[in-house]
Design a protein around this motif. Structure first.
Motif, PDB file in Angstrom:
ATOM      1  N   LYS A 249       9.419-129.715  20.169  1.00  0.00           N
ATOM      2  CA  LYS A 249       9.951-129.808  18.821  1.00  0.00           C
ATOM      3  C   LYS A 249      11.419-130.215  18.891  1.00  0.00           C
ATOM      4  O   LYS A 249      12.084-130.002  19.893  1.00  0.00           O
ATOM      5  CB  LYS A 249       9.836-128.456  18.108  1.00  0.00           C
ATOM      6  CG  LYS A 249       8.408-127.987  17.919  1.00  0.00           C
ATOM      7  CD  LYS A 249       8.371-126.641  17.214  1.00  0.00           C
ATOM      8  CE  LYS A 249       6.931-126.179  17.028  1.00  0.00           C
ATOM      9  NZ  LYS A 249       6.869-124.847  16.362  1.00  0.00           N
ATOM     10  N   LYS A 250      11.916-130.767  17.829  1.00  0.00           N
ATOM     11  CA  LYS A 250      13.308-131.181  17.792  1.00  0.00           C
ATOM     12  C   LYS A 250      14.213-129.965  17.909  1.00  0.00           C
ATOM     13  O   LYS A 250      14.002-128.944  17.251  1.00  0.00           O
ATOM     14  CB  LYS A 250      13.603-131.932  16.489  1.00  0.00           C
ATOM     15  CG  LYS A 250      15.016-132.489  16.425  1.00  0.00           C
ATOM     16  CD  LYS A 250      15.236-133.275  15.142  1.00  0.00           C
ATOM     17  CE  LYS A 250      16.664-133.807  15.096  1.00  0.00           C
ATOM     18  NZ  LYS A 250      16.922-134.573  13.856  1.00  0.00           N
ATOM     19  N   ALA A 251      15.219-130.084  18.746  1.00  0.00           N
ATOM     20  CA  ALA A 251      16.133-128.962  18.963  1.00  0.00           C
ATOM     21  C   ALA A 251      16.984-128.721  17.732  1.00  0.00           C
ATOM     22  O   ALA A 251      17.371-129.651  17.016  1.00  0.00           O
ATOM     23  CB  ALA A 251      17.033-129.248  20.167  1.00  0.00           C
ATOM     24  N   THR A 252      17.268-127.446  17.485  1.00  0.00           N
ATOM     25  CA  THR A 252      18.146-127.096  16.369  1.00  0.00           C
ATOM     26  C   THR A 252      19.593-127.383  16.764  1.00  0.00           C
ATOM     27  O   THR A 252      19.926-127.589  17.932  1.00  0.00           O
ATOM     28  CB  THR A 252      18.003-125.612  16.022  1.00  0.00           C
ATOM     29  OG1 THR A 252      18.445-124.825  17.149  1.00  0.00           O
ATOM     30  CG2 THR A 252      16.552-125.268  15.711  1.00  0.00           C
ATOM     31  N   ASP A 253      20.474-127.380  15.770  1.00  0.00           N
ATOM     32  CA  ASP A 253      21.898-127.596  16.053  1.00  0.00           C
ATOM     33  C   ASP A 253      22.431-126.515  16.981  1.00  0.00           C
ATOM     34  O   ASP A 253      23.252-126.785  17.868  1.00  0.00           O
ATOM     35  CB  ASP A 253      22.702-127.608  14.752  1.00  0.00           C
ATOM     36  CG  ASP A 253      22.385-128.826  13.902  1.00  0.00           C
ATOM     37  OD1 ASP A 253      21.860-129.817  14.449  1.00  0.00           O
ATOM     38  OD2 ASP A 253      22.667-128.785  12.689  1.00  0.00           O
TER      39      ASP A 253
ATOM     40  N   GLY B 200      23.985-127.064  20.651  1.00  0.00           N
ATOM     41  CA  GLY B 200      25.319-126.573  20.960  1.00  0.00           C
ATOM     42  C   GLY B 200      25.350-125.805  22.275  1.00  0.00           C
ATOM     43  O   GLY B 200      26.257-125.988  23.098  1.00  0.00           O
ATOM     44  N   ARG B 201      24.334-124.968  22.478  1.00  0.00           N
ATOM     45  CA  ARG B 201      24.253-124.210  23.733  1.00  0.00           C
ATOM     46  C   ARG B 201      24.007-125.141  24.911  1.00  0.00           C
ATOM     47  O   ARG B 201      24.557-124.947  25.997  1.00  0.00           O
ATOM     48  CB  ARG B 201      23.133-123.178  23.646  1.00  0.00           C
ATOM     49  CG  ARG B 201      23.412-122.047  22.650  1.00  0.00           C
ATOM     50  CD  ARG B 201      22.254-121.084  22.598  1.00  0.00           C
ATOM     51  NE  ARG B 201      22.498-119.998  21.665  1.00  0.00           N
ATOM     52  CZ  ARG B 201      21.620-119.043  21.373  1.00  0.00           C
ATOM     53  NH1 ARG B 201      20.419-119.065  21.964  1.00  0.00           N
ATOM     54  NH2 ARG B 201      21.920-118.094  20.523  1.00  0.00           N
TER      55      ARG B 201
END
Length: 318
Positions: A42-46, A50-51
């Motif tokens: 799935k598309k990574a969250t912001d 950031g991590r």
């Protein structure tokens, strides 16, 4: 291996060791890695990105020419047999297959110094290349630090050069602050008060100063309550080495992790560092840390621990 594995099982182990990255991924996922990503990724969250970006300095970089070197066992893969479980020698068979020349996975193909690079969030110590300095916390006020030298001879002025350990700690603290401020432009750590004192190797004398600098002694001459107190000396195995006992007697909470970390880091340079009995912890809202009496050793412990101590001090202030 000859004792525990029949010949075919040994062959299977060797084959597994010869897997390339693509082969291993297909073996684990049951399909090629690109196919697995299409099905499940799935598309990574912001936040996740950031991590990821913050940890880039830890990501391994591979020399593809180096990793293209394959094991002598090429073109074989283990296939699970349908033989009964009680026939151990028939449980694994080897099937000859044509394998693509995928890269071997080896995260140790580069030195850590080459892989890790400074970033806005994390930087490396200039004096210890493999030490990562965490981003320091914000302080609304400066630091108040006490340095207590514990030594019978220093207290009796028996050293022609005078006390060397206390000044070495003071210089190490100043060097760490300068390095942190230079590495993180949005931070301005400063020492607003620093006091040094020398006492003999006597539990009552040590306790009196530690309690006074922690704001817990009503008869203390000191009017300052310190954020951080370093002791130097008296942490070994000599009969008069009593600093850890005096320190533990005044601590409200001990922090064994700090000294364990310092011991692990220093033992790689000097095995005798493991003989330290140094303690650390809090007395009220003051953080107390035992350092060795050797000036060089004391400075090295300060270098290792100081960036971490700032975070502990921040927590003690809240």
């Amino acid at each position: 291996a000859a004792t525990y594995f029949p010949d075919q099982q040994k062959q299977a182990v060797n084959n597994l060791n010869s897997f390339g990255y693509d082969e291993a991924a297909e073996y684990v996922y049951g399909c090629t890695y690109p196919e697995w990503k299409k099905r499940h990724q799935k598309k990574a969250t912001d936040e996740q990105m950031g991590r990821y970006n913050a940890s880039k300095q830890l990501h391994a970089r591979h020399d593809k020419e180096l990793l293209a070197t394959r094991s002598p066992i090429v073109g074989t893969s283990p296939v699970q047999s349908t033989a009964p479980a009680h026939k151990a020698e028939e449980q694994v068979c080897i099937k000859e297959t044509a394998q693509p020349n995928s890269l071997l996975s080896d995260v140790c193909c580069q030195d850590v110094e080459d892989i890790v690079e400074p970033t806005p969030g994390v930087t490396l110590s200039t004096t210890s290349p493999q030490q990562i300095i965490p981003r320091p916390p914000n302080f609304d006020t400066g630091l108040k630090i006490g340095v207590l030298t514990v030594s019978d001879r220093a207290a009796s002025n028996e050293y022609e050069s005078g006390d060397l350990s206390g000044p070495a700690v003071e210089r190490a603290v100043a060097a760490q602050i300068n390095q942190i401020n230079a590495s993180f432009e949005d931070r301005n750590i400063a020492v607003t008060h620093l006091e040094k004192e020398i006492v003999p190797d006597d539990v009552l004398s040590i306790k009196q100063v530690l309690l006074g600098w922690s704001g817990k002694a009503t008869n203390s001459a000191s009017k300052e309550k310190y954020d951080l107190v370093f002791t130097t000396g008296g942490s070994g195995f000599a009969q008069r080495d009593l600093t850890p006992e005096a320190t533990l007697a005044v601590l409200d909470r001990e922090c064994q992790g700090l000294m364990s970390w310092a011991s692990v880091e220093l033992s790689a340079r000097q095995p005798l560092a493991t003989l330290s009995r140094a303690a650390a912890g809090t007395c009220g809202s003051t953080l107390i840390v035992n350092l060795p009496g050797n000036p060089k050793g004391a400075a090295e412990v300060v270098e290792i621990l100081f960036p971490l101590l700032l975070h502990a001090i921040r927590d003690l202030r809240h």
